[in-house]
Design a protein around this motif. Structure first.
Motif, PDB file in Angstrom:
ATOM      1  N   GLU A  36       0.204   3.783   4.719  1.00 41.93           N
ATOM      2  CA  GLU A  36       1.267   3.651   3.723  1.00 41.93           C
ATOM      3  C   GLU A  36       2.357   2.691   4.207  1.00 41.93           C
ATOM      4  OE1 GLU A  36       2.718   7.403   2.343  1.00 41.93           O
ATOM      5  OE2 GLU A  36       0.724   8.297   2.350  1.00 41.93           O
ATOM      6  N   GLY A  37       2.812   1.853   3.281  1.00 43.96           N
ATOM      7  CA  GLY A  37       3.876   0.909   3.593  1.00 43.96           C
ATOM      8  C   GLY A  37       3.392  -0.390   4.196  1.00 43.96           C
ATOM      9  N   SER A  73       4.293  -4.540   8.072  1.00 45.39           N
ATOM     10  CA  SER A  73       4.920  -3.325   7.581  1.00 45.39           C
ATOM     11  C   SER A  73       6.121  -3.673   6.705  1.00 45.39           C
ATOM     12  CB  SER A  73       5.376  -2.463   8.764  1.00 45.39           C
ATOM     13  OG  SER A  73       6.212  -1.414   8.329  1.00 45.39           O
ATOM     14  N   ILE A 111       0.850  -1.182   0.000  1.00 42.01           N
ATOM     15  CA  ILE A 111       0.000   0.000   0.000  1.00 42.01           C
ATOM     16  C   ILE A 111       0.894   1.243   0.000  1.00 42.01           C
ATOM     17  CG2 ILE A 111      -1.848   1.229   1.159  1.00 42.01           C
ATOM     18  CD1 ILE A 111      -2.576  -1.570   0.070  1.00 42.01           C
ATOM     19  N   THR A 112       0.678   2.088  -0.983  1.00 40.50           N
ATOM     20  CA  THR A 112       1.491   3.295  -1.143  1.00 40.50           C
ATOM     21  C   THR A 112       0.589   4.530  -1.176  1.00 40.50           C
ATOM     22  OG1 THR A 112       1.404   3.270  -3.560  1.00 40.50           O
ATOM     23  CG2 THR A 112       3.144   1.960  -2.515  1.00 40.50           C
ATOM     24  N   ALA A 113       1.228   5.706  -1.206  1.00 36.14           N
ATOM     25  CA  ALA A 113       0.469   6.956  -1.303  1.00 36.14           C
ATOM     26  C   ALA A 113      -0.277   7.025  -2.628  1.00 36.14           C
ATOM     27  CB  ALA A 113       1.421   8.146  -1.171  1.00 36.14           C
ATOM     28  N   GLN A 114       0.216   6.315  -3.641  1.00 35.62           N
ATOM     29  CA  GLN A 114      -0.393   6.353  -4.960  1.00 35.62           C
ATOM     30  C   GLN A 114      -1.597   5.420  -5.089  1.00 35.62           C
ATOM     31  OE1 GLN A 114       3.091   6.145  -4.549  1.00 35.62           O
ATOM     32  NE2 GLN A 114       3.093   8.376  -4.835  1.00 35.62           N
ATOM     33  N   TYR A 166      -3.345   3.756  -2.257  1.00 38.19           N
ATOM     34  CA  TYR A 166      -4.181   3.435  -1.100  1.00 38.19           C
ATOM     35  C   TYR A 166      -5.640   3.866  -1.320  1.00 38.19           C
ATOM     36  CZ  TYR A 166      -4.879   7.995   1.215  1.00 38.19           C
ATOM     37  OH  TYR A 166      -5.295   9.249   1.537  1.00 38.19           O
ATOM     38  N   PRO A 177      -4.028   8.258   7.475  1.00 31.39           N
ATOM     39  CA  PRO A 177      -3.208   7.932   6.303  1.00 31.39           C
ATOM     40  C   PRO A 177      -1.791   7.525   6.672  1.00 31.39           C
ATOM     41  CG  PRO A 177      -4.473   9.931   5.916  1.00 31.39           C
ATOM     42  CD  PRO A 177      -4.647   9.593   7.377  1.00 31.39           C
ATOM     43  N   GLU A 178      -1.270   8.089   7.764  1.00 29.32           N
ATOM     44  CA  GLU A 178       0.094   7.767   8.179  1.00 29.32           C
ATOM     45  C   GLU A 178       0.226   6.289   8.545  1.00 29.32           C
ATOM     46  OE1 GLU A 178      -1.657  10.315   9.305  1.00 29.32           O
ATOM     47  OE2 GLU A 178      -0.591  11.968   8.353  1.00 29.32           O
TER      48      GLU A 178
END
Length: 228
Positions: free
Chosen positions: A100-101, A121, A69-72, A74, A96-97
């Protein structure tokens, strides 16, 4: 004359007493009203707190096992929703923090409330390696390659055949991504497409030995049970 003065004094005392009682009654009523008001305010606060909303994440669609899962991406898999705080588990993903990852440890169905225990993670995986790098190999270069069904997020044991003896060299190696014959990444939910190229995470110090033994044709790959 004295009787008149005495009667007048008695009347004045009675008047004062009646006035005092009246004032005391008003004060008592006022205090009671204040107490009721405070009680109602506290009750309202408790009721509002009980139904206070908070943001959580649910699966917008199926989230494949091993999908990073990435910022692009998610927003493609995660949907923010409001829920009563009293219904939210302590491990729920709420920002959101936290998202990601993350990598799902199994396929997650649509609509499921997402919690930390459903993911691992990427940072936890990489910190176990000294200077982690991505090493790639073709499926044809390794015997069987776990039957061609490797997917991102899988773990493999890599063995080396040395003088007729098979030795476990790299245990629990994390599969970063796999690709089909056209070079397209195979999604984790695809259970039929054969992996033609595989990327794995290795420590930088192991890369030279890996490619040397790969060239010699001495490496074997076995898919193993995940350990989280």
């Amino acid at each position: 004359m004295r009787e008149k003065k005495s009667r007048r004094a008695d009347k004045e005392k009675k008047g004062i007493s009646a006035q005092s009682l009246q004032t005391g009654g008003v004060l008592a009523a006022l205090l009671a009203a204040v107490a009721i008001f405070v009680g109602m305010v506290q009750l309202e606060k408790r009721v509002l707190t009980q139904y206070e909303k908070a943001v959580i994440y649910t699966a917008l669609c199926e989230i494949p096992q091993g999908m990073l899962i990435t910022a692009q991406n998610y927003g493609q898999y995660f949907q923010a929703r409001e829920l009563d705080k009293s219904c939210i588990p302590a491990t729920a993903l709420q920002s959101p923090e936290q998202v990601e990852g993350l990598i799902p440890v199994w396929n997650i169905e649509p609509g499921v409330l997402l919690t930390q225990g459903m993911f691992q993670s990427q940072q936890d995986i990489l910190q176990k390696l000294k200077e982690p790098v991505v090493a790639g190999f073709k499926a044809e270069d390794l015997y069987q390659v776990a039957g061609g069904v490797l997917r991102a997020g899988d773990r493999v044991h890599i063995y080396s055949v040395q003088e007729g003896e098979t030795v476990l060299v790299w245990p629990d190696v994390y599969v970063q991504q796999v690709f089909d014959a056209s070079g397209k990444a195979i999604v984790s939910g695809d259970g039929s497409t054969a992996a033609q190229r595989v990327n794995i995470y290795l420590g930088r110090a192991d890369v030279e030995a890996f490619y040397t033994q790969l060239a010699n044709g001495s490496l074997r790959v076995v898919k193993c049970e995940k350990k989280f």
